[in-house]
Design an enzyme around this catalytic site. Sequence first.
Site, short mmCIF file in Angstrom:
data_model
loop_
_atom_site.label_atom_id
_atom_site.label_comp_id
_atom_site.label_asym_id
_atom_site.label_seq_id
_atom_site.Cartn_x
_atom_site.Cartn_y
_atom_site.Cartn_z
N TYR A 299 -11.74 -8.97 10.94
CA TYR A 299 -13.08 -9.43 10.57
C TYR A 299 -13.18 -10.95 10.62
O TYR A 299 -12.20 -11.66 10.51
CB TYR A 299 -13.51 -8.92 9.20
CG TYR A 299 -12.44 -9.02 8.14
CD1 TYR A 299 -11.67 -7.92 7.83
CD2 TYR A 299 -12.22 -10.21 7.46
CE1 TYR A 299 -10.69 -7.99 6.86
CE2 TYR A 299 -11.24 -10.30 6.48
CZ TYR A 299 -10.49 -9.18 6.19
OH TYR A 299 -9.51 -9.27 5.23
N ASN B 8 -4.90 2.23 -1.79
CA ASN B 8 -5.50 0.89 -1.90
C ASN B 8 -6.29 0.72 -3.19
O ASN B 8 -6.76 -0.37 -3.49
CB ASN B 8 -6.40 0.57 -0.69
CG ASN B 8 -7.75 1.25 -0.77
OD1 ASN B 8 -7.86 2.37 -1.27
ND2 ASN B 8 -8.78 0.58 -0.30
N LYS C 56 0.80 -1.23 0.00
CA LYS C 56 0.00 0.00 0.00
C LYS C 56 0.83 1.28 0.00
O LYS C 56 0.43 2.28 -0.58
CB LYS C 56 -0.96 0.00 1.20
CG LYS C 56 -2.14 -0.95 1.03
CD LYS C 56 -3.12 -0.79 2.18
CE LYS C 56 -4.23 -1.81 2.07
NZ LYS C 56 -5.25 -1.66 3.12
N GLY D 50 -14.72 -5.82 11.51
CA GLY D 50 -14.30 -5.06 10.34
C GLY D 50 -14.89 -5.47 9.00
O GLY D 50 -14.47 -4.92 7.97
N ALA E 64 -0.12 0.95 15.13
CA ALA E 64 0.53 2.07 14.44
C ALA E 64 1.08 1.60 13.10
O ALA E 64 2.09 2.11 12.62
CB ALA E 64 1.63 2.67 15.31
N ASP F 49 -9.81 3.18 2.12
CA ASP F 49 -9.87 2.53 3.44
C ASP F 49 -10.41 3.48 4.51
O ASP F 49 -11.25 3.10 5.32
CB ASP F 49 -8.48 2.05 3.89
CG ASP F 49 -8.07 0.74 3.22
OD1 ASP F 49 -8.96 -0.04 2.84
OD2 ASP F 49 -6.86 0.50 3.09
N ALA G 123 -2.89 0.37 8.62
CA ALA G 123 -4.33 0.54 8.83
C ALA G 123 -4.58 1.62 9.89
O ALA G 123 -5.50 2.44 9.76
CB ALA G 123 -4.95 -0.78 9.27
N MET H 112 -11.11 -3.72 13.42
CA MET H 112 -10.87 -3.86 11.98
C MET H 112 -10.68 -5.32 11.57
O MET H 112 -10.82 -5.67 10.41
CB MET H 112 -9.62 -3.07 11.57
CG MET H 112 -9.84 -1.59 11.46
SD MET H 112 -8.49 -0.91 10.49
CE MET H 112 -8.63 0.79 10.92
P1 NAP Z 1 0.64 -3.75 9.99
O1 NAP Z 1 1.08 -2.55 9.22
O2 NAP Z 1 1.46 -5.01 9.92
O3 NAP Z 1 0.52 -3.31 11.54
C1 NAP Z 1 0.25 -4.26 12.54
C2 NAP Z 1 0.04 -3.55 13.90
O4 NAP Z 1 -0.32 -4.57 14.85
C3 NAP Z 1 1.28 -2.86 14.45
O5 NAP Z 1 0.89 -1.71 15.16
C4 NAP Z 1 1.85 -3.91 15.43
O6 NAP Z 1 2.58 -3.37 16.51
C5 NAP Z 1 0.57 -4.50 15.98
N1 NAP Z 1 0.79 -5.86 16.50
C6 NAP Z 1 1.01 -6.97 15.77
N2 NAP Z 1 1.19 -8.03 16.60
C7 NAP Z 1 1.08 -7.57 17.87
C8 NAP Z 1 1.16 -8.15 19.17
N3 NAP Z 1 1.37 -9.46 19.31
N4 NAP Z 1 0.99 -7.36 20.27
C9 NAP Z 1 0.75 -6.03 20.12
N5 NAP Z 1 0.66 -5.40 18.92
C10 NAP Z 1 0.84 -6.15 17.82
O7 NAP Z 1 -0.84 -4.21 9.56
P2 NAP Z 1 -2.01 -3.26 9.02
O8 NAP Z 1 -1.99 -3.23 7.54
O9 NAP Z 1 -1.94 -1.99 9.75
O10 NAP Z 1 -3.31 -4.13 9.42
C11 NAP Z 1 -3.69 -4.26 10.79
C12 NAP Z 1 -4.99 -5.05 10.90
O11 NAP Z 1 -6.07 -4.32 10.31
C13 NAP Z 1 -4.97 -6.42 10.19
O12 NAP Z 1 -5.65 -7.33 11.03
C14 NAP Z 1 -5.77 -6.18 8.93
O13 NAP Z 1 -6.42 -7.37 8.47
C15 NAP Z 1 -6.80 -5.17 9.44
N6 NAP Z 1 -7.37 -4.37 8.35
C16 NAP Z 1 -8.71 -4.49 8.12
C17 NAP Z 1 -9.29 -3.75 7.11
C18 NAP Z 1 -10.77 -3.89 6.87
O14 NAP Z 1 -11.22 -3.50 5.78
N7 NAP Z 1 -11.52 -4.40 7.81
C19 NAP Z 1 -8.52 -2.87 6.33
C20 NAP Z 1 -7.14 -2.75 6.61
C21 NAP Z 1 -6.58 -3.53 7.62
P3 NAP Z 1 4.15 -2.96 16.36
O15 NAP Z 1 4.15 -1.64 15.65
O16 NAP Z 1 4.62 -2.88 17.75
O17 NAP Z 1 4.78 -4.05 15.55
#
Ligand code: NAP
Length: 308
Positions: free
Chosen positions: A249, A113, A92, A270, A154, A128, A157, A247
């Site tokens: 789902y 996206n 993205k 989500g 952070a 998004d 998303a 978010m």
């Molecule tokens: P990303 O860039 O990989 O970010 C993941 C985030 O989760 C980071 O802040 C990370 O913390 C945190 N995290 C991961 N494992 C953790 C743990 N064990 N304990 C605490 N924090 C943890 O992913 P993203 O693209 O932002 O997506 C995040 C989520 O949103 C996913 O589940 C995705 O499927 C969902 N999403 C849903 C939609 C929708 O349409 N519903 C759209 C977009 C995304 P650190 O920074 O400390 O690593």
Amino acid sequence: MLLKLPGAVTAAVSMSFEGLFMNISGKTSVYGIIGFPVSHSFSPAMHNAGFCQAGVDAVYVPWQVAPADLPDAVKGLRSLGVAGFNVTIPHKSAVMDHLDEVSEGAAVAGAVNTVINREGRLIGHNTDGAGLLLALERSLQFTPVGRDLLVLGAGGAARGAVAAFAAAGASSVSILNRTLNKAEKICTDMERYFIDVKFVAVSDDDIERLPVSPDLLVNATSLGMDGADLDSICLAKLGNAVKVYDMVYSSVQTPLCRAARAEGMEASDGLGMLAAQGELAFELWTGGAPAPGLFISALYNSIKISKT
Ligand code: NAP
């Protein structure tokens, strides 16, 4: 989120999969999604149902693109005259360097996206953020104007959500993340664009430092995706007036939604956001919205199929 779907919509989705690819010709427009991995994506189900239902001569396919292949893949999509494409994890942000133009919303969110091919020029958008706002309105009757929000995570998303809330007139947005400096970086970036919004970064063992009790908690971490409990936040400390949007789902309750409802909080997962960002991308490409309920119905159908 439990939705009762109108019979006509469910019927339209089932019908749309019958003979979907029978009429492909040299005039058919091609859309798709790039990601790595991408085989789990439900976007083909939503968009193909949308094209069929609206009588648009187009087809939508998934393309798995490894990070190292992204520049060549975008060049290829351009030279093949693909009409538009979605972009998912992990491309993205990286895709922005390979486009001709990005919308203001995508630039602030730092992520694209949805791409439209306008006579050879690739233009990036971000649906998004607007999809999240639409889902919040539909499922929790929540609008961010003048409200205090707490975003968990952070990553990409979370950044998109923070930008959308700030642009929609939130009073404050707090970002709680395991890695504090990533939350701080989002705050610093957003402060340049939104001078009237208060941004606060807190680490996940420091929730007591939140400046105000939030009106809405949004989970933008990947926690809960595997069905495991999310124990990084004590919901009881937030008071049960807070609404919760996860978010993550699922066709069943996510762990966060289950925990929030047990505390008497209103909560939604989500799926609605996934459907809404797709509806907005479809509208950018075709100029018309898909039938109400069609995308969420297609999502439920394909989740059901993926589990059998
Ligand atoms: P990303 O860039 O990989 O970010 C993941 C985030 O989760 C980071 O802040 C990370 O913390 C945190 N995290 C991961 N494992 C953790 C743990 N064990 N304990 C605490 N924090 C943890 O992913 P993203 O693209 O932002 O997506 C995040 C989520 O949103 C996913 O589940 C995705 O499927 C969902 N999403 C849903 C939609 C929708 O349409 N519903 C759209 C977009 C995304 P650190 O920074 O400390 O690593």
